[in-house]
Design an enzyme around this catalytic site. Structure first.
Site, short mmCIF file in Angstrom:
data_model
loop_
_atom_site.label_atom_id
_atom_site.label_comp_id
_atom_site.label_asym_id
_atom_site.label_seq_id
_atom_site.Cartn_x
_atom_site.Cartn_y
_atom_site.Cartn_z
N ALA A 64 0.45 3.73 -3.76
CA ALA A 64 -0.01 4.90 -3.38
C ALA A 64 -1.14 5.55 -4.27
O ALA A 64 -2.29 5.75 -3.95
CB ALA A 64 0.87 5.89 -2.65
N ASP A 79 5.11 6.82 -0.50
CA ASP A 79 3.75 6.68 -0.03
C ASP A 79 3.25 8.01 0.74
O ASP A 79 1.95 8.17 0.73
CB ASP A 79 3.48 5.50 1.14
CG ASP A 79 3.36 4.18 0.06
OD1 ASP A 79 4.62 3.62 -0.22
OD2 ASP A 79 2.60 3.62 -0.13
#
Lengths: 367, 367
Positions: A45, A248
């Site tokens: 991420a 994420d």
């Protein structure tokens, strides 16, 4: 991720080629970078956010473009890059920072002021371009500081452990350096306390086997790769003292989306009374989403499931049989012992604690 | 598994080549059959037992061998085949049946009596050889009947389900026909009630993706392959109504060893209040073992973990990184809703219920 003074290209380490080969993937155009994110050449991420921020600076601006035309092109580029992957919120967070620069050229950064002093007569388009490069570099540098701070805050939680289990890759390859989930492990290793790590291989794309194992071994941290299905048995045998993973996107209530296979680990940790930690920078929180049920989950190509050895490998699923391939699952906050950010540790996360944490002043070592 | 009148060979479908290729593996010698079991050309606890029983009949006996010499050779063959794999008890159960024939030639079977009538002057060695072939065939036929009976007994448990999840392959490919875990699904399908099956791919050797998906699709049962890590998320979303798996060995208290990855499914089923069934013939019980902790767990070659695409595929784990590869895990009885055998259903299994079940007369349709 390497930045260039000229911003002619974004230079990525091609993670799809690890561990066999250290290959660079140089993206000179927006579609190349979009494709690199989509294909997981760059993944994790925070790293996606950094790559996308640099990616905005690849927008082809002509010297004849008016400020309005250039702004439209940059906004179009931001919106295009935002379509590369849907789940990791850091992508949108980084692109929002770039958008703020595009839309508010009057908020001139210190870097830009000094550059402007030496670049008399530069057009306002050129000024904005310099601001965007500066912002991308700042996003990159902030990430380095955040990772180190996560490492420091998380280290206390793992200091008494001998064996820690992680899933997917939330290490240096997923960020600028140091990682999120692996940051406390690297921090402890630097301070003379070396843990042993069990790395879930993480089907379908095997980021644990290929990336986590590779980077831990490079750093001298002992690591054992297991299939995802082995984690439960190891917990039952007492071989896992803690689990730490990245995220994420984390909803306002603490529900956390992470690589598919994270949720079952959290259930197993709960059953075996093993602490389960999520390590992520605060830009992973999406306070606009009340719960994890609202996090969009990317569905990827079924070929990743059908061919465990990669695209050129043997097809293991009969052709006439369906597969599904959700890239993430959601772990509810009640199964998370604590969330570790660059600002500190949120014990038994809930909506109030998270709101307070995100509103609190950032830790000294960041920003 | 095909038997030959001449017992010159054991003819196996090479399951390592599925689903791409229907290839036979004809074993003419004991080492070939030993290797076929070890390499999982034939696998699945009941099928291993059947293959080994036929395998004993491959023992090279010379026409000049005395009865004592021949017996020693057969016993040596039985002991050699018993070293092929350690966990599935059906292997030892089948070989014990063969050993009983070798050691008690006076227990002449009806088949042998009729054959003897037409084979005057046959040596006692030849009589014993005929008895051994007859016993292998009987083991094979008994298995067919047991599978059908498991299907019937288990069908009631799955009749109300829409989506059932299974792990590894406990279907027709793991037995003579019909399977154990898949038997109730085939039974219901034959009776007009077709379930949808989620098949865990089952790393490292992908028996779910390659074998369960293949045989269910052949039978017209809809099946979706998932990575092992996806099962938890599906349960959370309410997409799994029941889990059914086979077993390689069940201790006296009901603890069941099955393919690695079974135990975490049982924990997940418990957490989500989903019934978790183990389907296995009663010869899977090892009443000599008080608990599952005593079941020997086979550790297999790490290459199976390193190369998810098969031996000729890409190596996904860095060379200097360790892997482990336990082939089985143990699910404690308290996580098992019921054990389904050819004799019926053992609800919430425990030592007393299992002892009573194993001592009970066998169901009508078997024997």
């Amino acid at each position: 991720i390497a930045d260039r003074a000229q911003c002619a290209a974004v230079d990525l380490l091609d993670q799809t080629r690890l561990p066999e080969s250290l290959t660079r993937c140089v993206c000179e155009t927006l579609p190349q970078l979009h494709d690199a994110i989509r294909r997981l050449v760059v993944r994790g991420a925070p790293a996606i956010g950094i790559a996308a921020a640099y990616g905005v600076t690849l927008t082809p601006i002509e010297s004849s473009d008016s400020l309005e035309t250039a702004r439209t092109k940059w906004i179009d580029a931001i919106e295009y890059l935002a379509t590369s992957r849907p789940t990791a919120v850091n992508l949108f967070w980084a692109l929002d920072r770039m958008r703020a620069i595009v839309e508010s050229p009057e908020s001139v950064s210190p870097e830009l002021e000094s550059m402007e002093a030496t670049a008399k007569g530069a057009s306002s388009v050129e000024s904005l371009r310099v601001s965007l490069v500066a912002e991308a570099i700042r996003i990159h540098e902030d990430d380095r500081a955040m990772c180190r701070s996560i490492g420091r805050h998380g280290s206390g939680r793992l200091a008494e452990c001998r064996n820690v289990l992680t899933h997917c890759n939330a290490g240096g390859l997923a960020t600028s350096t140091f990682g999120t989930a692996l940051a406390p492990i690297y921090y402890l290793h630097e301070h003379g306390k070396t843990l042993h790590v069990y790395a879930d291989e993480t089907r379908p794309l095997l980021q644990g086997a290929r990336l986590t194992a590779w980077e831990l071994a490079q750093a001298g941290v002992p690591v054992t790769v297991i299939t995802d299905s082995m984690a439960g048995g190891l917990m039952r045998q007492g071989h896992v003292d803690a689990i730490i993973v990245g995220a994420d996107r984390i909803a306002a209530n603490g529900d956390a989306a992470n690589k598919i296979g994270t949720y079952p680990l959290a259930v197993l940790a709960h059953y075996h009374r093993i602490p389960f930690y999520v390590a992520a920078p605060t830009n992973t929180f999406d306070l606009a989403l009340a719960s994890g049920d609202l996090i969009p989950i990317e569905q990827r190509d079924g070929e990743e499931v059908r061919c465990p050895g990669g695209p050129s490998g043997r097809t293991m699923v009969p052709e006439n049989v369906d597969v599904i391939n959700p890239a993430f699952d959601v772990t509810p906050a009640e199964l998370i012992t604590a969330i570790i950010t660059e600002r500190g540790v949120i014990e038994s996360p809930n909506v109030d604690k998270i709101a307070a944490h995100c509103g609190s002043p950032i830790a000294n070592e960041v920003g």
